[in-house]
Design a protein around this motif. Structure first.
Motif, short mmCIF file in Angstrom:
data_model
loop_
_atom_site.label_atom_id
_atom_site.label_comp_id
_atom_site.label_asym_id
_atom_site.label_seq_id
_atom_site.Cartn_x
_atom_site.Cartn_y
_atom_site.Cartn_z
N LEU A 100 0.83 -1.20 0.00
CA LEU A 100 0.00 0.00 0.00
C LEU A 100 0.87 1.26 0.00
CD1 LEU A 100 -2.78 1.32 0.14
CD2 LEU A 100 -2.68 1.10 2.63
N ILE A 101 1.92 1.25 0.81
CA ILE A 101 2.84 2.40 0.84
C ILE A 101 3.49 2.58 -0.53
CG2 ILE A 101 5.01 3.25 1.81
CD1 ILE A 101 4.17 1.93 4.46
N ALA A 102 3.91 1.48 -1.13
CA ALA A 102 4.54 1.56 -2.45
C ALA A 102 3.58 2.14 -3.49
CB ALA A 102 5.02 0.18 -2.89
N ILE A 103 2.32 1.71 -3.45
CA ILE A 103 1.33 2.23 -4.40
C ILE A 103 1.13 3.73 -4.21
CG2 ILE A 103 -1.12 2.15 -5.01
CD1 ILE A 103 -1.06 -0.85 -4.37
N LEU A 104 1.05 4.17 -2.97
CA LEU A 104 0.85 5.60 -2.70
C LEU A 104 2.06 6.42 -3.15
CD1 LEU A 104 -0.79 5.37 0.85
CD2 LEU A 104 -1.92 5.80 -1.34
N VAL A 105 3.25 5.87 -2.92
CA VAL A 105 4.46 6.57 -3.37
C VAL A 105 4.48 6.69 -4.89
CG1 VAL A 105 6.98 6.44 -3.51
CG2 VAL A 105 5.83 5.97 -1.34
N LEU A 106 4.18 5.60 -5.57
CA LEU A 106 4.17 5.61 -7.03
C LEU A 106 3.13 6.59 -7.57
CD1 LEU A 106 4.58 1.79 -7.78
CD2 LEU A 106 6.28 3.60 -8.16
N TYR A 107 1.97 6.64 -6.93
CA TYR A 107 0.95 7.58 -7.40
C TYR A 107 1.39 9.02 -7.15
CZ TYR A 107 -3.45 9.96 -8.14
OH TYR A 107 -4.41 10.82 -8.62
N SER A 108 2.04 9.26 -6.02
CA SER A 108 2.52 10.62 -5.73
C SER A 108 3.54 11.08 -6.76
CB SER A 108 3.14 10.66 -4.33
OG SER A 108 2.18 10.35 -3.35
N GLN A 109 4.33 10.13 -7.24
CA GLN A 109 5.37 10.49 -8.21
C GLN A 109 4.84 10.57 -9.64
OE1 GLN A 109 8.05 11.85 -8.58
NE2 GLN A 109 9.78 10.61 -9.27
N TYR A 110 3.96 9.63 -10.01
CA TYR A 110 3.56 9.52 -11.42
C TYR A 110 2.11 9.89 -11.69
CZ TYR A 110 7.97 6.99 -11.69
OH TYR A 110 9.29 6.64 -11.61
N HIS A 111 1.31 10.05 -10.64
CA HIS A 111 -0.10 10.49 -10.77
C HIS A 111 -0.93 9.55 -11.64
CE1 HIS A 111 1.43 14.09 -8.89
NE2 HIS A 111 2.27 14.27 -9.88
N THR A 112 -0.63 8.26 -11.55
CA THR A 112 -1.43 7.25 -12.25
C THR A 112 -1.30 5.92 -11.53
OG1 THR A 112 -1.84 6.14 -14.36
CG2 THR A 112 0.45 6.63 -13.81
N PHE A 113 -2.34 5.11 -11.64
CA PHE A 113 -2.30 3.75 -11.12
C PHE A 113 -2.16 2.72 -12.24
CE2 PHE A 113 -4.88 5.98 -7.84
CZ PHE A 113 -4.08 5.73 -6.73
N ASP A 114 -2.14 3.17 -13.48
CA ASP A 114 -2.17 2.28 -14.63
C ASP A 114 -0.86 1.49 -14.74
OD1 ASP A 114 -1.74 1.62 -17.64
OD2 ASP A 114 -3.87 2.11 -17.47
N LEU A 115 -0.97 0.15 -14.81
CA LEU A 115 0.22 -0.70 -14.85
C LEU A 115 1.02 -0.52 -16.13
CD1 LEU A 115 -1.31 -3.97 -13.34
CD2 LEU A 115 0.36 -2.48 -12.26
N ILE A 116 0.33 -0.32 -17.24
CA ILE A 116 1.03 -0.12 -18.51
C ILE A 116 1.82 1.19 -18.49
CG2 ILE A 116 0.69 0.40 -20.95
CD1 ILE A 116 0.52 -2.49 -20.47
N LYS A 117 1.17 2.26 -18.03
CA LYS A 117 1.85 3.55 -17.97
C LYS A 117 3.03 3.53 -17.01
CE LYS A 117 -2.24 6.30 -19.15
NZ LYS A 117 -3.22 7.31 -18.67
N LEU A 118 2.91 2.74 -15.94
CA LEU A 118 3.97 2.69 -14.95
C LEU A 118 5.10 1.76 -15.37
CD1 LEU A 118 1.88 2.54 -11.64
CD2 LEU A 118 3.37 4.42 -12.35
N PHE A 119 4.76 0.50 -15.66
CA PHE A 119 5.78 -0.53 -15.83
C PHE A 119 5.95 -1.02 -17.26
CE2 PHE A 119 3.84 -1.18 -11.55
CZ PHE A 119 4.93 -0.77 -10.79
N GLY A 120 5.12 -0.53 -18.18
CA GLY A 120 5.22 -1.00 -19.55
C GLY A 120 6.51 -0.56 -20.23
N GLU A 121 6.77 -1.15 -21.39
CA GLU A 121 7.96 -0.79 -22.15
C GLU A 121 7.90 0.69 -22.53
OE1 GLU A 121 10.36 -2.23 -26.18
OE2 GLU A 121 8.56 -3.29 -25.48
#
Length: 685
Positions: free
Chosen positions: A187-208
């Motif tokens: 949960l902390i990791a998800i919140l940190v990632l959203y704070s940095q990238y402003h998205t929850f989308d897996l493709i936008k975050l981790f995709g090629e």
């Protein structure tokens, strides 16, 4: 924006969604059913789900990414999409979960046939399968977290299925609590990632070419395309993800729940240990792999290596059939985490797939053996543990199919040639040596420890097979005239064993039984430039390791079948105790965490009962005393004063009334008395 999908791609996305929802439908229907019908409903649902998964796999594997989503809800300016994501990782896991769940369902129909809560079992099993299938195809971190939690909850229900057993209740609470630690990290990791990238989308975050691949750390800042935050948050996010992996996939230091989870039905253990709960952690690691830098991957490699070695040493001395396999699972998951850490991404996922089949097979073998030993116990009124391998032996002649399945599953676990385990473990060990060559000499410790772990694996699984299937039936030492009606069981036991045994052999994954690079699973996750053999490790490691494995297996045969007096170490020294008591992790955690928490809880309970409740009781007594005093004051002072006034007024009234007699002579006498009194008063004054 999602690209426009073709009709065929959209159809595959909806097929995947249907494959996910079928177990959910079975869960709902079973809530209204009683009796054996629930088993058929769940099994037919998972069969249809498996058919759909095969169709999706055939049309989408190695065919690019399919992503379909719809607006879920809006909060302020944030729009959250919900959809289905199909790529090689999610597609192969969708297929794998169904292929493992189907034989487990078939097996369960017989294994749980006499249980009073048969319907409840299949209801929970369908919920479990739905949770895991949904987890692998969702396209954003919010839904991922929701189904991650649901996987944990449904496993809690299944581990504690026999809730009248205290050990089962303790086991499912332990699993639930330890997994909460990982869930907080995720949960902390998800919140940190959203704070940095402003998205929850897996493709936008981790995709090629995604946001994470465009980010970097410089001058103490974690710099993304549209924002930057202190670099410490990147480390926090990685630690959070790894905590989640440690909890779900039972890695050190959050590994101790998995052996205790054996208190659930053996069919549940087969599903949890093969392709569902413990696989979820490796799946998360595969999804979030791009966010780990080199230093963080090195930490993964070290922890995975330590976990694999530690669990293998513990499995050496255990006597509980399921517990040996549980520590084997922890060890093999350590192989996968270590492989991720050395950047052997494809080999890690390949081993995840092969491990699912041979570990499920071994657990179902254990289930058949335990089921038959339970019959022996009940029929002869014996006081034995049907899971203890020390009471078994000689079962290969009574259970030939189960014996053959155990040999195939054990060979795949060890990694002997012609099995799937040989192909997947071969790749991990070779790449571990290649990785260590690029670093300082101290890193060579990791591949060497993995070789040692492989040898330990060969010994403990050989010990298990020799103890269970060779020699004499040692329960006869307890009661010589014991009745033994032992067999392989009916078709619902045999069919799953046959199907899984076939899937443990090399042709399912590669037509070349010796080269892991030819496996279709490995090639799907590895780029073409890494498929060529570049050094001598590709020859030395497989040949050398398998020679040593054969020697170890023969050594185990000499010890446990031929009964030569050549045990690896005495059973009355610190090393044996250290292994048998599981490196004392449970005792250490009990001392460091459980006892202090219980002591703190006891202290807070005492403070609450003695101080807080005492203070409240004191206030209560004071108020009661004041109330009594007020009552006394009201009764005797206030009421007394009023009564006195009343008495005085009454007396005066009576006195004055005494003058009203109606006789004139009394009135004249009274007037004379008043005048005389007035005259005397004036005279004296």
């Amino acid at each position: 924006m999602n690209k426009t999908l073709t009709y065929e791609e959209t159809k595959m996305a909806y097929h995947a969604l249907a494959a996910v929802l079928l177990p959910l439908l079975a869960f709902v229907i079973n809530g209204f059913l009683k009796g054996k019908a629930s088993g058929w409903v769940s099994t037919i649902a998972i069969l249809l789900s498996g058919v759909l998964a095969i169709i999706v796999f055939n049309h989408t594997f190695n065919g690019g990414t399919i992503h379909i989503s719809r607006l879920w809800f809006t909060i302020g300016d944030t729009q959250l999409q919900a959809g289905v994501l199909l790529n090689n990782l999610s597609t192969i896991l969708l297929l794998l979960v169904n292929l493992i769940a189907l034989p487990v369902h078939i097996f369960s129909m017989a294994y749980m046939g006499h249980d009073q809560r048969y319907g409840r079992y299949f209801t929970c099993l369908s919920l479990f399968c739905f949770s895991m299938l949904a987890l692998v195809v969702v396209d954003n971190m919010v839904l991922f977290y929701a189904f991650w939690e649901l996987v944990g909850f449904s496993s809690y229900l299944l581990i504690g299925f026999w809730y009248k057993k205290e050990v089962a209740i303790q086991a499912n609470k332990k699993a639930f609590i330890m997994n909460r630690i990982g869930d907080v990290g995720l949960l902390i990791a998800i919140l940190v990632l959203y704070s940095q990238y402003h998205t929850f989308d897996l493709i936008k975050l981790f995709g090629e070419g995604g946001l994470i691949s465009q980010s970097y750390i410089k001058d103490g800042m974690w710099i993304a395309p549209a924002s930057s935050i202190p670099a410490v948050w990147q480390y926090i996010a990685c630690v959070g993800v790894f905590l989640a992996v440690c909890a779900k996939s039972a890695q050190f230091p959050l590994h101790t729940w998995l052996p205790d989870a054996m208190e659930g039905p053996t069919s549940v253990s087969a599903l949890i240990h093969a392709a569902t709960m413990v696989a979820a952690g490796i799946f998360l690691l595969g999804r979030a792999f791009p966010m780990f830098n080199t230093s963080e991957l090195d930490v993964l490699a070290i922890i995975g290596c330590f976990t694999a070695f530690m669990a293998a040493t513990i499995a050496l001395t255990q006597n509980d059939l399921k517990r040996i396999l549980a520590f084997s699972t922890i060890s093999q998951l350590g192989f996968m985490v270590m492989a991720m850490g050395i950047n052997a991404y494809a080999s890690s996922l390949f081993h995840l797939v092969t491990h699912a089949f041979f570990k499920c097979l071994l657990f179902l073998v254990a289930g058949v053996v335990i089921h038959e030993m339970q019959h022996v116990k009940d029929e002869n009124h014996l006081d034995i543990d049907p899971q203890n391998i020390l009471y078994m032996g000689g079962l290969r002649k009574r259970m030939p199919l189960t014996f053959i399945a155990a040999i195939i599953g054990g060979a795949a676990l060890v990694g002997l040639p012609l099995t799937s385990g040989y192909l997947s473990k071969d790749g991990i060990l070779i790449q571990a040596f290649e990785w260590a060559d690029t670093k300082s000499a101290v890193y060579m410790t990791i591949p060497i420890m993995m070789i040692i772990t492989s040898l330990l694996t060969a010994f403990y699984i050989a010990r298990l097979i020799f103890k269970v299937f060779f020699g004499k039936l040692r329960v006869l030492d307890v009661k010589p005239a014991v009745l033994c009606h032992i067999s392989d069981g009916g078709w619902q036991y045999k069919v799953p064993l046959i199907l899984l045994s076939v899937c443990c052999l090399f042709p399912v994954f590669s037509l070349n039984p010796l080269l892991y690079e030819h496996s279709w699973v490995y090639r799907a996750f590895m780029s073409a430039e890494h498929l060529e053999r570049m050094n001598i490790y590709h020859t030395i490691i497989p040949v050398g390791l398998n020679i040593m494995v054969v020697v170890v297996i023969y050594y185990a045969y000499a010890v446990y079948v031929q009964e030569r007096k050549m045990l690896p170490f005495a059973q009355n020294n610190w090393a044996f105790d250290f292994s048998y008591h599981q490196w004392y992790f449970n005792k250490a955690y009990n001392t460091l965490f459980v006892k202090p928490v219980l002591a703190l809880s006891g202290g807070l309970f005492w403070f609450d009962r003695t101080i807080i409740d005492g203070f409240i009781s004191l206030l209560q007594n004071i108020l009661l005393w004041l109330s009594k005093m007020a009552d006394v004051f009201d009764r005797y002072v206030i009421d007394g004063f009023l009564h006195l006034i009343t008495a005085i007024v009454q007396y005066i009234g009576n006195f004055v009334r005494s003058f009203q007699t109606g006789r004139v002579q009394y009135y004249l006498l009274s007037m004379l008395a008043v005048i005389v009194a007035w005259f005397i008063f004036k005279t004296l004054i």
